[in-house]
Enzyme design. Structure first.
Site, mmCIF file in Angstrom:
data_model
loop_
_atom_site.group_PDB
_atom_site.id
_atom_site.type_symbol
_atom_site.label_atom_id
_atom_site.label_comp_id
_atom_site.label_asym_id
_atom_site.label_seq_id
_atom_site.Cartn_x
_atom_site.Cartn_y
_atom_site.Cartn_z
ATOM 1 N N TYR A 28 25.337 129.603 24.100
ATOM 2 C CA TYR A 28 26.093 128.342 24.018
ATOM 3 C C TYR A 28 27.559 128.609 23.690
ATOM 4 C CZ TYR A 28 26.882 123.456 22.566
ATOM 5 O OH TYR A 28 27.348 122.176 22.431
ATOM 6 N N LYS A 51 30.707 127.671 25.977
ATOM 7 C CA LYS A 51 31.724 126.727 25.484
ATOM 8 C C LYS A 51 33.080 127.416 25.294
ATOM 9 C CE LYS A 51 29.081 123.064 25.373
ATOM 10 N NZ LYS A 51 29.341 121.908 26.250
ATOM 11 N N ASP A 89 23.105 117.021 39.619
ATOM 12 C CA ASP A 89 22.691 118.202 38.855
ATOM 13 C C ASP A 89 23.942 119.067 38.792
ATOM 14 O OD1 ASP A 89 21.885 120.637 37.901
ATOM 15 O OD2 ASP A 89 20.075 120.754 39.129
ATOM 16 N N VAL A 90 24.563 119.130 37.615
ATOM 17 C CA VAL A 90 25.891 119.762 37.517
ATOM 18 C C VAL A 90 25.864 121.248 37.851
ATOM 19 C CG1 VAL A 90 26.754 118.087 35.830
ATOM 20 C CG2 VAL A 90 25.719 120.238 35.013
HETATM 21 N N1 LIG Z 1 25.843 116.722 19.811
HETATM 22 C C1 LIG Z 1 26.567 117.721 19.328
HETATM 23 O O1 LIG Z 1 26.484 118.066 18.131
HETATM 24 C C2 LIG Z 1 27.535 118.455 20.207
HETATM 25 C C3 LIG Z 1 28.485 119.297 19.597
HETATM 26 C C4 LIG Z 1 29.395 119.983 20.395
HETATM 27 C C5 LIG Z 1 29.340 119.835 21.772
HETATM 28 N N2 LIG Z 1 28.395 119.034 22.324
HETATM 29 C C6 LIG Z 1 28.393 118.930 23.780
HETATM 30 O O2 LIG Z 1 28.554 117.579 24.162
HETATM 31 C C7 LIG Z 1 27.918 117.358 25.411
HETATM 32 C C8 LIG Z 1 26.965 116.170 25.279
HETATM 33 O O3 LIG Z 1 26.024 116.480 24.272
HETATM 34 P P1 LIG Z 1 25.044 115.399 23.652
HETATM 35 O O4 LIG Z 1 24.911 115.732 22.228
HETATM 36 O O5 LIG Z 1 25.422 114.038 24.090
HETATM 37 O O6 LIG Z 1 23.699 115.874 24.383
HETATM 38 P P2 LIG Z 1 22.448 115.051 24.941
HETATM 39 O O7 LIG Z 1 21.342 116.025 25.080
HETATM 40 O O8 LIG Z 1 22.217 113.819 24.139
HETATM 41 O O9 LIG Z 1 22.969 114.604 26.398
HETATM 42 C C9 LIG Z 1 23.213 115.565 27.392
HETATM 43 C C10 LIG Z 1 23.092 114.872 28.739
HETATM 44 O O10 LIG Z 1 23.383 115.851 29.764
HETATM 45 C C11 LIG Z 1 22.435 115.655 30.791
HETATM 46 N N3 LIG Z 1 22.230 116.899 31.555
HETATM 47 C C12 LIG Z 1 21.649 118.049 31.125
HETATM 48 N N4 LIG Z 1 21.599 118.948 32.127
HETATM 49 C C13 LIG Z 1 22.161 118.355 33.211
HETATM 50 C C14 LIG Z 1 22.392 118.781 34.540
HETATM 51 N N5 LIG Z 1 22.009 119.993 34.975
HETATM 52 N N6 LIG Z 1 23.015 117.926 35.388
HETATM 53 C C15 LIG Z 1 23.382 116.680 34.969
HETATM 54 N N7 LIG Z 1 23.172 116.225 33.723
HETATM 55 C C16 LIG Z 1 22.566 117.052 32.861
HETATM 56 C C17 LIG Z 1 21.156 115.228 30.092
HETATM 57 O O11 LIG Z 1 20.242 114.601 30.982
HETATM 58 C C18 LIG Z 1 21.699 114.305 29.014
HETATM 59 O O12 LIG Z 1 21.808 112.976 29.463
HETATM 60 C C19 LIG Z 1 27.221 118.662 25.773
HETATM 61 O O13 LIG Z 1 28.060 119.407 26.643
HETATM 62 C C20 LIG Z 1 27.098 119.357 24.431
HETATM 63 O O14 LIG Z 1 27.018 120.751 24.557
HETATM 64 C C21 LIG Z 1 27.494 118.336 21.589
#
Ligand SMILES: NC(=O)c1ccc[n+]([C@@H]2O[C@H](COP(=O)([O-])OP(=O)(O)OC[C@H]3O[C@@H](n4cnc5c(N)ncnc54)[C@H](O)[C@@H]3O)[C@@H](O)[C@H]2O)c1
Length: 263
Positions: free
Chosen positions: A168, A172, A73-74
């Site tokens: 967010y 970020k 859990d980060v």
């Molecule tokens: N998808 C997008 O458009 C996008 C754009 C910019 C940035 N991001 C960033 O990229 C990263 C990944 O996003 P994604 O789209 O793959 O999201 P996603 O929701 O598909 O995956 C996120 C993962 O993080 C895990 N997670 C959440 N809270 C957690 C915690 N407390 N401890 C450990 N694990 C935890 C979840 O279980 C999940 O597996 C994130 O940081 C997100 O903010 C995503």
């Protein structure tokens, strides 16, 4: 992996083979694609998430790679130290950390006036405190072993104003600033730290957006489509494999969104 003082490497030698990577958010989306990519390049990958990463581990092993599921859990320092202990016990060290786990605020409107304190705290704890705790957990070991590389996932929301992303974008933006600061502190120990600012990437995080929002997001990119998780994973791999002269950056991987004018 090379240190900043190594001779210019022969590109044919650029490889992650035998290195040890810890990837958070590895159950799905960008984290999963990153774990799969790093393993395909020969790294031993610790697939860390608050959810089960068995599917990711299974996929890597089916492709002939080396992986292990690790619970984290980060938001929690104790969980980070247990996770890092687990990876070191299994693979001997941590060379590479990809801080990918993250959440968006789905509890309340994400504007300055519409946000609840609970939603703010949750997003900041996961998306900003999480990467800080992760860096804090691995950097001492990296210094001891002579170097390491870290990639944090920021967002285009750190660089541009976007609708309904107040907590967010604060988290970020904090990741971008913390990445720069950490790079400043630890480059002398050969720990190189960068961030990636993705555009909109087609992952389960988009599950609740309307088809209209999805299309608007696709159209916002110069390439007029959403990004793929593998396209972020490939940039993470580049920073890890070849980025010996790169540190402190927040690098957009966004199909041109961040350079777009108003035409
Ligand atoms: N998808 C997008 O458009 C996008 C754009 C910019 C940035 N991001 C960033 O990229 C990263 C990944 O996003 P994604 O789209 O793959 O999201 P996603 O929701 O598909 O995956 C996120 C993962 O993080 C895990 N997670 C959440 N809270 C957690 C915690 N407390 N401890 C450990 N694990 C935890 C979840 O279980 C999940 O597996 C994130 O940081 C997100 O903010 C995503």
């Amino acid at each position: 992996m090379t240190s900043p003082e190594s001779p210019v490497p022969d590109p044919r030698d650029a490889t992650l083979a035998g290195s040890v990577a810890l990837v958070t958010g590895a159950a799905q989306g960008i984290g999963r694609a990153t774990a799969v990519r790093l393993a395909a390049e020969g790294a031993h990958v610790a697939c860390a998430d608050i959810r089960d990463t068995a599917d990711t581990v299974k996929q890597i092993e089916a492709d002939g790679g080396s992986a292990r599921g690790v619970w984290v859990d980060v938001r929690r320092a104790d969980a980070w130290s247990e996770a890092v202990d687990d990876v070191v016990a299994a693979f001997g060290r941590v060379d590479l950390l990809a801080n990918v786990a993250g959440v968006v605020n789905l509890q309340s409107e994400d504007t300055v006036t519409g946000l609840t304190e609970e939603a703010w705290d949750e997003v900041i704890a996961t998306d900003l405190k999480g990467p800080w705790l992760g860096m804090r957990a691995v950097i001492p070991g990296m210094i001891e072993q002579g170097g390491g590389r870290i990639v944090n996932i920021s967002s285009l929301a750190a660089l541009r104003g976007l609708p309904n992303l107040a907590s967010y974008s604060a988290a970020k933006g904090g990741v971008a600033a913390l990445t720069r600061q950490a790079a400043f502190e630890y480059a002398r120990h050969h720990v190189l730290i960068n961030a990636i600012a993705p555009g909109t990437i087609d992952t389960p995080i988009l599950a609740d957006i309307t088809p209209e929002m999805r299309q608007a997001n696709a159209d916002a990119h110069l390439v007029r489509r959403l990004g793929r998780p593998e396209e972020i994973a490939s940039m993470v791999a580049y920073f890890f494999r070849e980025g010996a002269f790169l540190t402190g950056l927040t690098y957009p991987v966004d199909g041109g969104w961040s350079v777009k004018g108003n035409f």
